[in-house]
Design a protein around this motif. Structure first.
Motif, short mmCIF file in Angstrom:
data_model
loop_
_atom_site.label_atom_id
_atom_site.label_comp_id
_atom_site.label_asym_id
_atom_site.label_seq_id
_atom_site.Cartn_x
_atom_site.Cartn_y
_atom_site.Cartn_z
N GLU A 156 0.83 -1.20 0.00
CA GLU A 156 0.00 0.00 0.00
C GLU A 156 0.87 1.26 0.00
O GLU A 156 0.57 2.23 -0.70
N TYR A 174 0.88 4.09 -2.83
CA TYR A 174 0.63 5.48 -2.44
C TYR A 174 1.69 6.39 -3.05
O TYR A 174 1.36 7.42 -3.64
N ASP A 222 -5.32 18.29 -2.37
CA ASP A 222 -6.09 17.05 -2.35
C ASP A 222 -5.25 15.82 -2.71
O ASP A 222 -5.72 14.69 -2.59
N ARG A 254 -4.86 12.81 -0.08
CA ARG A 254 -6.12 12.07 0.13
C ARG A 254 -6.44 11.20 -1.07
O ARG A 254 -6.80 10.03 -0.93
N ILE A 255 -6.29 11.75 -2.25
CA ILE A 255 -6.58 11.00 -3.47
C ILE A 255 -5.63 9.81 -3.61
O ILE A 255 -6.05 8.70 -3.96
N ARG A 295 -4.07 8.20 -1.16
CA ARG A 295 -4.43 7.19 -0.15
C ARG A 295 -5.61 6.35 -0.61
O ARG A 295 -5.62 5.13 -0.50
N GLU A 296 -6.64 7.03 -1.12
CA GLU A 296 -7.84 6.31 -1.57
C GLU A 296 -7.51 5.39 -2.74
O GLU A 296 -8.01 4.26 -2.81
N ARG A 311 -5.60 2.26 -1.51
CA ARG A 311 -6.49 1.29 -0.84
C ARG A 311 -7.36 0.55 -1.84
O ARG A 311 -7.61 -0.64 -1.71
N ARG A 312 -7.84 1.27 -2.86
CA ARG A 312 -8.70 0.65 -3.87
C ARG A 312 -7.94 -0.41 -4.67
O ARG A 312 -8.52 -1.42 -5.05
#
Length: 57
Positions: free
Chosen positions: A15, A19, A43, A46-47, A49-50, A53-54
């Motif tokens: 991960e 990232y 942003d 945050r983008i 990280r998301e 994870r996806r």
């Protein structure tokens, strides 16, 4: 309770690599590209990280 679980769990190396790769991709975009998709540099973490994870699922 979720905080403690997340606090004590070991970081996932895959991960972290995803990232960093996603963050590098976002940083390499030109300002015109960023304006086209409507994201601001604030942003990016945050983008990234998301997205990291996806990709694990």
């Amino acid at each position: 309770m979720g905080f403690f679980t997340e606090f004590f769990v070991r970081p996932r190396p895959a991960e972290a690599e995803r990232y960093r790769a996603t963050l590098a991709l976002l940083e390499s975009m030109s300002p015109a590209d960023r304006a086209d998709i409507g994201i601001k540099p604030a942003d990016f973490p945050r983008i990234a990280r998301e997205a990291a994870r996806r990709q694990l699922s």
